[in-house]
Design a protein around this motif. Structure first.
Motif, PDB file in Angstrom:
ATOM      1  N   GLU A  19      -9.963  -1.965 -10.514  1.00 26.17           N
ATOM      2  CA  GLU A  19     -11.063  -2.546 -10.935  1.00 26.17           C
ATOM      3  C   GLU A  19     -11.272  -3.104 -12.131  1.00 26.17           C
ATOM      4  OE1 GLU A  19     -13.286   0.847  -8.069  1.00 26.17           O
ATOM      5  OE2 GLU A  19     -13.734   0.752 -10.162  1.00 26.17           O
ATOM      6  N   ALA A  22      -9.458  -6.460 -12.311  1.00 28.46           N
ATOM      7  CA  ALA A  22     -10.120  -7.523 -11.642  1.00 28.46           C
ATOM      8  C   ALA A  22     -11.317  -7.944 -12.668  1.00 28.46           C
ATOM      9  CB  ALA A  22     -10.664  -7.044 -10.425  1.00 28.46           C
ATOM     10  N   GLU A  23     -12.087  -6.925 -13.288  1.00 25.95           N
ATOM     11  CA  GLU A  23     -13.119  -7.127 -14.198  1.00 25.95           C
ATOM     12  C   GLU A  23     -12.797  -7.876 -15.333  1.00 25.95           C
ATOM     13  OE1 GLU A  23     -15.354  -3.943 -15.427  1.00 25.95           O
ATOM     14  OE2 GLU A  23     -17.212  -5.209 -15.843  1.00 25.95           O
ATOM     15  N   PHE A  26     -12.374 -11.359 -14.459  1.00 30.48           N
ATOM     16  CA  PHE A  26     -13.533 -11.948 -14.364  1.00 30.48           C
ATOM     17  C   PHE A  26     -14.098 -12.623 -15.866  1.00 30.48           C
ATOM     18  CE2 PHE A  26     -18.245 -10.853 -15.089  1.00 30.48           C
ATOM     19  CZ  PHE A  26     -18.903 -11.872 -14.252  1.00 30.48           C
ATOM     20  N   SER A  32     -12.061 -13.052  -9.012  1.00 35.69           N
ATOM     21  CA  SER A  32     -11.247 -11.779  -8.591  1.00 35.69           C
ATOM     22  C   SER A  32     -11.999 -10.753  -7.808  1.00 35.69           C
ATOM     23  CB  SER A  32     -11.023 -11.030 -10.106  1.00 35.69           C
ATOM     24  OG  SER A  32     -12.301 -10.543 -10.606  1.00 35.69           O
ATOM     25  N   GLN A  33     -11.148 -10.008  -7.418  1.00 33.86           N
ATOM     26  CA  GLN A  33     -11.618  -8.939  -6.221  1.00 33.86           C
ATOM     27  C   GLN A  33     -10.907  -7.590  -6.629  1.00 33.86           C
ATOM     28  OE1 GLN A  33      -9.715  -9.044  -2.435  1.00 33.86           O
ATOM     29  NE2 GLN A  33     -11.771  -9.779  -1.458  1.00 33.86           N
ATOM     30  N   ALA A  34     -11.420  -6.467  -6.196  1.00 32.66           N
ATOM     31  CA  ALA A  34     -10.640  -5.171  -6.435  1.00 32.66           C
ATOM     32  C   ALA A  34     -11.308  -4.468  -5.315  1.00 32.66           C
ATOM     33  CB  ALA A  34     -10.750  -4.659  -7.784  1.00 32.66           C
ATOM     34  N   PHE A  35     -10.349  -3.696  -4.584  1.00 31.25           N
ATOM     35  CA  PHE A  35     -10.831  -2.625  -3.651  1.00 31.25           C
ATOM     36  C   PHE A  35      -9.411  -1.508  -3.323  1.00 31.25           C
ATOM     37  CE2 PHE A  35      -8.603  -4.285   0.298  1.00 31.25           C
ATOM     38  CZ  PHE A  35      -8.063  -5.505  -0.241  1.00 31.25           C
ATOM     39  N   PHE A  38      -8.609   2.292   1.565  1.00 28.77           N
ATOM     40  CA  PHE A  38      -9.680   3.463   1.808  1.00 28.77           C
ATOM     41  C   PHE A  38      -9.369   4.863   2.633  1.00 28.77           C
ATOM     42  CE2 PHE A  38     -10.903  -1.172   2.711  1.00 28.77           C
ATOM     43  CZ  PHE A  38     -11.688  -1.099   1.375  1.00 28.77           C
ATOM     44  N   LEU A  59     -11.855 -15.153  -0.585  1.00 34.20           N
ATOM     45  CA  LEU A  59     -12.556 -14.977   0.720  1.00 34.20           C
ATOM     46  C   LEU A  59     -11.748 -13.632   1.353  1.00 34.20           C
ATOM     47  CD1 LEU A  59     -13.272 -18.562   1.933  1.00 34.20           C
ATOM     48  CD2 LEU A  59     -14.903 -17.014   0.731  1.00 34.20           C
ATOM     49  N   LEU A  60     -10.622 -13.788   1.333  1.00 30.25           N
ATOM     50  CA  LEU A  60      -9.850 -12.758   2.213  1.00 30.25           C
ATOM     51  C   LEU A  60     -10.087 -11.385   1.812  1.00 30.25           C
ATOM     52  CD1 LEU A  60      -7.109 -12.729   3.889  1.00 30.25           C
ATOM     53  CD2 LEU A  60      -5.881 -12.632   1.698  1.00 30.25           C
ATOM     54  N   HIS A  61     -10.259 -10.529   3.076  1.00 23.53           N
ATOM     55  CA  HIS A  61     -10.623  -8.964   2.912  1.00 23.53           C
ATOM     56  C   HIS A  61      -9.539  -8.215   3.742  1.00 23.53           C
ATOM     57  CE1 HIS A  61     -14.571  -9.518   1.278  1.00 23.53           C
ATOM     58  NE2 HIS A  61     -14.740 -10.592   1.984  1.00 23.53           N
ATOM     59  N   SER A  62      -8.406  -8.619   3.447  1.00 24.16           N
ATOM     60  CA  SER A  62      -7.244  -8.153   4.129  1.00 24.16           C
ATOM     61  C   SER A  62      -6.720  -7.396   2.899  1.00 24.16           C
ATOM     62  CB  SER A  62      -6.167  -9.188   4.802  1.00 24.16           C
ATOM     63  OG  SER A  62      -5.434  -8.561   5.637  1.00 24.16           O
ATOM     64  N   GLU A  63      -5.828  -6.104   3.422  1.00 23.24           N
ATOM     65  CA  GLU A  63      -4.860  -5.368   2.271  1.00 23.24           C
ATOM     66  C   GLU A  63      -3.885  -6.110   1.748  1.00 23.24           C
ATOM     67  OE1 GLU A  63      -3.800  -1.959   4.574  1.00 23.24           O
ATOM     68  OE2 GLU A  63      -5.895  -1.473   4.744  1.00 23.24           O
TER      69      GLU A  63
END
Lengths: 177, 386
Positions: A19, A22-23, A26, A32-35, A38, A59-63
């Motif tokens: 995070e 990614a921040e 930003f 940027s995106q962080a996840f 899960f 846009l991608l939400h894949s690992e």
């Protein structure tokens, strides 16, 4: 698009590290995106977290399967084959270890690998083996993908002043090492 | 103001800006940080009521909404299923409750990860059901949801993919309080439709066979009428907040459906939620033009945009359609697939195939999407992508 995968163990701030990168990106005026992966949260269990940085909306939400950068927060994870899955010829790897690269087992060959004694730095400055911000300093210093200033800003936003300043000190030492 | 934060926090901040008076939730798994953040709000603007189960949380917002105030709750998965009985009541009582469903798989076996099985299972409850593709859309849809709910007196569920959106950090524009207040003025319940000691009424009394069916018919018609309201609200919101299209090839965008891609495409993907981003990332603007691929986003499950889909098919003229379902009606097919086939019955000469993907958080990769495009012709009408 740049893809970063961070491996650590539960309790090492792996998700927070993703995070914070990614921040910082930003703050550097990038998308940027962080996840996290899960998983079920347990102290000591292997954890993965992901960061993407791009000049375009993400846009991608894949690992992340084929990372451009791999950050390994705990050297015991080097023994797990899964840690290195999907690495490419141009993947760069950053490992937390005091040891020399040549003495580390099972490392992929012909790939850029950097090491940082993050645990040592953390014990010296923070008095605790909290290594995520130290690793981020080393990451920013080694690959210049995110600016030190933006990293500092994201740490100041996240933590109390006292904790943030200590972490920034540890981070700067790793950045310059 | 542009902020970099987690999806759940974005939704919580947006809910605070919408000024609900009562929020109730059950805080244990399956739940998200949304209600954690709301519970921590140091405010007298709303009452946060800790419920002892999701069924109670739904009952509390039902009661609060019946007294004529703006309400909110959020849940997922088993929590949504436990609410089911009350969800039907909220809709039947015509209460404009807004709820976030952070979409997750349902048990058994136990699984905490993302798919759309939870919300699909309560699709007949009489709620308006809208899907967000991104965290920005999630924020914006909640603001619109209150407007729609209060106008037509029906509850709205805003669906946000669990983890894939709720736990993902990205930059979002938090809408301005003054603008939200302008768009969404203080809620004024309709006369004699709420519990008021000065003006006593009964809500939800017994209906005999003679009166029950006309009331159900009326509800159905109002759900259909809500299509117009959803479209108007979407346009009004985009104008007021200057929302820009991010896809150069976006040809249809009306609040119910959104199409990005060329005319006469070889293949159109139909899906809802965050998987659309993965598809649009795998086939970006240039690749969509080059490979003649389109993407149709079903933003509203209820009301179902059947006429809009038929208009889309006759205008854009796709040859093949791949419906991606992240839920299944066990013993039948994917739920979106059967809805789309029903809508197209006898009207569209187009080949439609169903791909069940992402159940229980099974990661959907760009390769999975490419594989559908490359091997579409040899695929059967229905399959699991394992």
């Amino acid at each position: 698009m740049i893809e970063i995968r961070i491996h650590g163990r539960g309790g090492q701030g792996t998700v927070t590290a993703a995070e914070l990168i990614a921040e910082a990106a930003f703050f550097d005026k990038k998308f940027s995106q962080a996840f996290p992966f899960f998983g079920v949260e347990r102290r000591g269990a292997p954890i993965e977290a992901y960061t993407r940085i791009s000049d375009q909306p993400i846009l991608l939400h894949s690992e992340i399967y084929e990372p451009d950068f791999l950050i390994i927060q705990d050297p015991t994870l080097l023994k797990i084959k899964n840690t290195f899955r999907g690495i490419k010829k141009n993947t760069s790897i950053l490992i937390n270890t005091e040891k020399d690269i040549s003495s580390l087992p099972l490392l992929p060959k012909n790939i850029q690998i950097k090491t940082v004694p993050a645990t040592q730095i953390a014990l010296k400055i923070l008095g605790k083996p909290i290594i995520n911000t130290v690793m981020l300093g080393a990451f920013a210093g080694a690959f210049k993908l995110i600016s030190l200033e933006s990293l500092k800003k994201s740490i100041l936003e996240r933590f109390s002043q006292e904790i943030a300043l200590k972490n920034i000190k540890a981070m700067e030492e790793a950045y310059n090492s | 103001m542009i902020k970099f934060q987690e999806g759940s926090e974005t939704i919580a901040e947006t809910i605070r800006l919408c000024r609900p008076k009562v929020i109730a939730a059950y805080p244990i798994t399956p739940q998200t940080h949304i209600v954690e953040s709301l519970a921590r709000s140091n405010t007298k603007d709303f009452e946060y009521i800790l419920a002892e189960s999701e069924m109670s949380a739904a009952s509390i917002v039902l009661g609060a909404s019946a007294t004529g105030v703006r309400t909110y709750t959020a849940t997922s998965s088993q929590g949504l299923l436990l609410m089911t009985e009350v969800l039907f009541d909220i809709a039947g009582l015509r209460l404009p409750v807004v709820m976030t469903c952070a979409n997750r798989a349902v048990s058994a076996p136990i699984n905490i990860w993302n798919d759309e099985q939870d919300i699909m299972t309560i699709r007949d409850a009489g709620w308006i059901i809208l899907f967000a593709e991104s965290n920005q859309q999630a924020a914006d849809l909640h603001i619109q949801a209150y407007k729609i709910a209060e106008k037509i007196s029906l509850p709205v569920a805003v669906c946000v993919d669990g983890f894939a959106l709720t736990h993902t950090f990205e930059a979002v524009e938090l809408r301005d309080q003054k603008m939200i207040d302008k768009f969404l003025p203080k809620y004024q319940p309709k006369k004699e439709s709420f519990l008021d000691p000065e003006n006593p009424v009964t809500l939800g009394g017994l209906c005999t066979p003679a009166t029950y069916m006309p009331i159900r018919k009326n509800m159905h018609q109002d759900l259909l009428t809500s299509k117009k309201i959803i479209k108007e609200t979407f346009l009004k919101f985009n104008n007021l907040f200057s929302v820009k299209k991010i896809f150069g090839d976006c040809k249809i965008s009306d609040g119910l459906i959104e199409y990005s891609g060329p005319n006469n495409p070889e293949l159109v993907f139909i899906a809802s939620g965050s998987v659309l981003g993965t598809i649009k990332s795998t086939y970006d603007y240039n690749l969509r033009q080059k490979n003649k691929i389109g993407v149709l986003n079903i933003k509203s499950l209820r009301p179902f945009p059947d006429k809009e889909i038929i208009n889309f098919i006759s205008k854009i003229k796709p040859k093949n359609i791949a419906v991606i379902d992240r839920s299944i009606s066990l013993g039948q097919t994917g739920i979106l697939f059967s809805e789309i086939k029903t809508a197209c019955y006898g009207k569209a000469g187009v080949k439609i195939k169903n791909f069940i993907m992402g159940l229980g958080g099974k990661n959907i990769t760009p390769k999975d999407i490419q594989n559908i495009v490359i091997n579409f012709k040899s695929k059967s009408e229905f399959q699991f992508v394992l």
